[in-house]
Enzyme design. Structure first.
Site, PDB file in Angstrom:
ATOM      1  N   GLN A   1       1.007   7.194  -6.579  1.00 44.78           N
ATOM      2  CA  GLN A   1      -0.329   7.694  -6.273  1.00 44.78           C
ATOM      3  C   GLN A   1      -0.272   9.215  -6.295  1.00 44.78           C
ATOM      4  O   GLN A   1       0.401   9.819  -5.465  1.00 44.78           O
ATOM      5  CB  GLN A   1      -0.775   7.182  -4.895  1.00 44.78           C
ATOM      6  CG  GLN A   1      -2.194   7.547  -4.513  1.00 44.78           C
ATOM      7  CD  GLN A   1      -2.505   7.136  -3.088  1.00 44.78           C
ATOM      8  OE1 GLN A   1      -1.973   7.731  -2.144  1.00 44.78           O
ATOM      9  NE2 GLN A   1      -3.337   6.119  -2.917  1.00 44.78           N
TER      10      GLN A   1
ATOM     11  N   TYR B   1      -9.059  14.347   0.883  1.00 46.58           N
ATOM     12  CA  TYR B   1      -8.167  15.224   0.150  1.00 46.58           C
ATOM     13  C   TYR B   1      -8.960  15.956  -0.939  1.00 46.58           C
ATOM     14  O   TYR B   1     -10.177  15.803  -1.043  1.00 46.58           O
ATOM     15  CB  TYR B   1      -6.983  14.440  -0.403  1.00 46.58           C
ATOM     16  CG  TYR B   1      -6.124  13.829   0.693  1.00 46.58           C
ATOM     17  CD1 TYR B   1      -5.616  14.613   1.718  1.00 46.58           C
ATOM     18  CD2 TYR B   1      -5.831  12.467   0.715  1.00 46.58           C
ATOM     19  CE1 TYR B   1      -4.847  14.069   2.743  1.00 46.58           C
ATOM     20  CE2 TYR B   1      -5.065  11.908   1.733  1.00 46.58           C
ATOM     21  CZ  TYR B   1      -4.585  12.712   2.740  1.00 46.58           C
ATOM     22  OH  TYR B   1      -3.836  12.178   3.752  1.00 46.58           O
TER      23      TYR B   1
ATOM     24  N   ARG C   1       0.541  -2.088   6.957  1.00 46.75           N
ATOM     25  CA  ARG C   1       1.373  -2.193   8.158  1.00 46.75           C
ATOM     26  C   ARG C   1       2.219  -3.467   8.228  1.00 46.75           C
ATOM     27  O   ARG C   1       3.365  -3.410   8.694  1.00 46.75           O
ATOM     28  CB  ARG C   1       0.493  -2.025   9.394  1.00 46.75           C
ATOM     29  CG  ARG C   1       0.031  -0.586   9.588  1.00 46.75           C
ATOM     30  CD  ARG C   1      -0.978  -0.435  10.715  1.00 46.75           C
ATOM     31  NE  ARG C   1      -1.361   0.949  10.913  1.00 46.75           N
ATOM     32  CZ  ARG C   1      -2.279   1.578  10.181  1.00 46.75           C
ATOM     33  NH1 ARG C   1      -2.906   0.931   9.218  1.00 46.75           N
ATOM     34  NH2 ARG C   1      -2.566   2.845  10.415  1.00 46.75           N
TER      35      ARG C   1
ATOM     36  N   SER D   1       0.820  -1.214   0.000  1.00 42.53           N
ATOM     37  CA  SER D   1       0.000   0.000   0.000  1.00 42.53           C
ATOM     38  C   SER D   1       0.852   1.262   0.000  1.00 42.53           C
ATOM     39  O   SER D   1       1.958   1.269   0.546  1.00 42.53           O
ATOM     40  CB  SER D   1      -0.882   0.034   1.249  1.00 42.53           C
ATOM     41  OG  SER D   1      -1.908  -0.909   1.182  1.00 42.53           O
TER      42      SER D   1
END
Length: 794
Positions: free
Chosen positions: A507, A589, A731, A429
């Site tokens: 991204q 965002y 994570r 990610s």
């Protein structure tokens, strides 16, 4: 002690006999409004685990129940003319009437008093009449006691979306059977299982709109039975369907499942100067959908726990009942969560009907998320091997590569998007590291991203990279708005391509109202002490009320400038050698602020309806798609749920995904939340995967699942069931850059692609794991595969 149970179903009867077993001197009375021989429903189902719990609580009644059970291991799924069978599931069926009779007989033998044909209109008067010290309200789904004290119990009763009818048949099913039939009005499904020597339960279920369209609301019982017999004739072998609710007229036998949860389970009455508690048990306190067969299980296990908590007479009633509620509430919550997953699957069968039978059946088997890929392997290795072979062949065909010679875990099958071939289904990610200098990435990013590219994932996504200096979240965020940025990214991408077979993506995003803040370790979302830059958003907004900088509404000139920034950054990303581009339209965002009604209050063409709110993000997408190489993919990250009343819902997310699909998006990256500080997300294992599932199977666009995916079992299950095409793991990759390779070794898969420099370590790791499995198996009598599966399960 004197105890009165209101309701003579399984909960009340079992609690009564368990209490008398432990305390022969107690007076226990079970009051039931029906006759001893009356029951509504056909058979009930228990798992082998539940039977073990019953045997531990009272061996005598458990033995009688076991002698009356019909046991099976197989599940048959009938879909589109195919039958898929999976074994090893270990379930038992027993007639509801037989179960009640066993509990009645056992209770009477122990001295429980049963009072039948007595309608309890006032539980307080009942307690007074019997001198009760405790009233147990186990009067079922429509509990009068729960209703009477609703202000204390605070029940939440939710009528669900399907209609179902509980029928019986003399057709004997030798497996738990799920049958799906399509009509001109929609899909119907049957849940069938044998529960005694000559009778089976046969539940017919369908969504409310399909039930209405088929005209069942206007049919008599006889007409409805004939309709169901015609529809499911291929499975009934000429046997009729039977109803045992003659007291119900017409369509009243079709009901909508009531999902019940109570905030409190205990109420205290003052009866003639004595405080007498009323405690809920069984369906009066909670329900779990019949598709996981757990309503009676929950009732009996409630009874076991309440009897256990009352075992020590030196413990006060308040303390004993508190312990009962505390213990059972946790177990009920877990089972209700699984039941909700299962229930929603059956409410949305049409979502999955485009699947082939193999994947449809797998999706059904794992619908509750309690049964994982390795659980299935432990139960039926042959079924899982066959499924993996089928899945790997389809994956190879889609990717245009040769099929593997042996079964391959779905996690390690290839996936192709445009010209980009991913070696497996794992993505690292995008994870903000706040370590850039004036937008320029350096050695930290080379090490961070390079290590994870070497760690076995198919695609490594760089963190949100900002399209201008004023688009940054923090001063430490990377950018793609100068030639220096492009060169720095080129260095990292060249390293990844030269030293691994992973792909790397970027991204692109704009922070909007969440910009100009400190790195998270200095105070997450807190504005900078100095050097703040102006912020824009869809509408005037302050992300943290009274704390954040006030963002102004973006003007038409702002929108044109920002769109040009995205185009420039996209061209730079191509020059830097990225393989994949993602447009960040999530988490509050800038582009997300246009989509969510919580943050978009514009009155122009970019505000109002969902289509208008998506207009600007879609314009940006079209602009970057036009300059990004046509052979390379673009995904879009969405917040599929704002977790705030009035915000984006999963229904909206499906509509938004359709708009991006029409615009040319290749995949939707399905995240949620972080749009408003008022959010109340429901966290848990794979908690965002249902959003990916809905978007993939309703909008018809490939998806990426994210959120608390942390072991191979999760990835295998998600991909196998068609809930998503790729899984983004965050994570765990921070803790271990080689997470993918470690998971491959942990499940015994030796075909993962390891960097040549790591292969000595791979061999040693595999030897160590195999030695550990063998040692554990030798001490337990289990095979190494069973040991591995159980380790993963636990």
């Amino acid at each position: 002690m004197k105890i009165v149970c209101v309701g003579g179903g399984p909960a009340g009867l079992y609690f009564g006999l368990l209490t008398k077993l432990r305390h022969p001197d107690y007076a226990v009375t079970v009051v039931e409004r029906n006759r001893a021989s009356d029951t509504f429903g056909w058979g009930v189902v228990f798992s082998d685990q539940t039977l073990g719990n019953l045997a531990a609580a009272d061996e005598a009644s458990a033995r009688a129940i076991l002698q009356s059970f019909n046991h099976w291991d197989d599940i048959d799924v009938h879909f589109k003319g195919r039958t898929i069978t999976s074994s090893g599931h270990g379930f038992c069926g027993i007639g509801r009437k037989r179960l009640l009779n066993i509990l009645q007989e056992r209770g009477a033998l122990l001295g429980v008093e049963h009072v039948f044909e007595h309608e309890v209109r006032d539980d307080a008067e009942l307690a007074r009449a019997f001198g009760a010290d405790l009233v147990v309200a186990c009067d079922g789904v429509n509990s009068a006691v729960r209703h009477r004290y609703a202000d204390v119990f605070q029940p939440e009763v939710e009528r669900r979306h399907c209609r179902f009818v509980w029928l019986g048949t003399r057709k004997k099913f030798d497996a738990f059977t799920f049958a799906f039939e399509e009509t001109e009005h929609g899909w119907f499904q049957a849940h069938a299982y044998q529960y005694d020597g000559d009778t089976s339960t046969f539940i017919v279920e369908t969504p409310e709109d399909t039930w209405q369209a088929a005209g069942l609301e206007a049919m008599s019982q006889e007409q409805a039975l004939a309709f169901c017999e015609r529809l499911f004739a291929p499975y009934l072998d000429g046997q009729p369907l039977m109803a045992n609710a003659a007291h119900l007229r017409g369509s009243a036998m079709w009901i909508r499942f009531p999902r019940i949860a109570c905030r409190q389970w205990i109420h205290w009455n003052d009866i003639d100067g004595r405080r007498v508690p009323v405690v809920l048990m069984g369906d009066a306190a909670h329900t779990a959908h019949f598709s996981i067969g757990s309503g009676t299980k929950l009732a009996l296990e409630d009874a076991i726990e309440l009897a256990r908590c009352l075992e020590d007479p030196s413990v006060s009633m308040e303390e004993a009942l508190g312990k009962y509620e505390e213990a059972r509430r946790v177990e009920v919550l877990k089972l209700q969560s699984a039941a909700r997953n299962s229930m929603e699957w059956f409410e949305n069968v049409r979502r999955y009907t485009a699947m082939e039978a193999e994947q449809f059946a797998y999706s059904l088997l794992t619908r509750s998320q309690r049964l994982s890929h390795e659980n299935l392997r432990l139960r039926d290795p042959e079924y899982v091997a066959g499924f993996e072979r089928w899945f790997a062949e389809r994956a190879a065909q889609q990717a245009g590569v040769p099929a593997p010679a042996s079964p391959t875990p779905p996690m390690f099958t290839p996936y192709k998007v445009r010209s980009v071939l991913l070696k497996n289904r794992v993505i690292v990610s995008p994870m903000a590291q706040y370590s850039a200098v004036d937008g320029t990435v350096g050695d930290f990013h080379l090490t961070h991203l390079g290590a994870r590219a070497l760690g076995g994932a198919a695609l490594v996504m760089a963190e949100m990279t900002c399209v201008s200096a004023d688009a940054r979240i923090t001063p430490g965020c990377p950018g793609l708005y100068t030639a220096k940025h492009t060169a720095a990214w080129r260095r990292i991408n060249d390293f990844v391509h030269a030293n691994s077979d992973a792909k790397i993506g970027v991204q692109l995003g704009h922070a909007g109202a969440k910009g100009s803040t400190r790195p998270m370790w200095d105070g997450i979302d807190q504005p900078l002490d100095e050097g703040n830059w102006p912020l824009v958003s869809a509408s005037e907004q302050q992300y943290l009320q009274g704390v954040s900088q006030l963002a102004r509404a973006a003007s038409p000139d702002d929108l044109e400038r920002i769109k040009a920034d995205f185009v420039r950054a996209t061209e730079a990303a191509a020059q830097a050698g990225f393989d994949w581009l993602e447009l960040h339209c999530a988490h509050g965002y800038l582009l997300s602020s246009f989509i969510s009604p919580l943050t978009n209050r514009r009155q122009d063409a970019y505000g109002g309806s969902l289509e208008n709110r998506c207009r600007y993000p879609l314009e940006v997408f079209a602009a970057i798609r036009a300059v990004w190489p046509s052979a390379l993919p673009i995904s879009v990250r969405l917040s599929a749920h704002d977790w705030v009343e009035g915000g984006i819902t999963p229904d909206d997310a499906v509509a938004i995904a359709r708009l991006f699909k029409e615009a040319g998006a290749d995949m939707i990256d399905c995240s949620s939340g972080q749009v408003s500080k008022e959010e109340k997300p429901v966290f848990g294992r794979m908690f965002q995967t249902p959003f990916a599932d809905r978007i993939r199977n309703e909008a018809g666009i490939p998806t990426i699942a994210v959120g608390s995916i942390y072991e191979a079992d999760h990835v295998n299950g998600i991909v196998s069931a068609g809930r998503a095409d790729l899984c983004a793991v965050a994570r765990p990759h921070l803790a271990n850059p080689a997470w993918t390779l470690m998971e491959a070794a942990r499940i015994g898969y030796t075909g993962a692609s390891w960097p040549r420099q790591y292969r000595a370590g791979k061999l040693q790791l595999e030897r160590n794991l195999e030695r550990e499995r063998q040692m554990q198996a030798a001490g337990s009598g289990l095979t190494p595969q069973q040991i591995a599966a159980r380790l993963l399960e636990g």
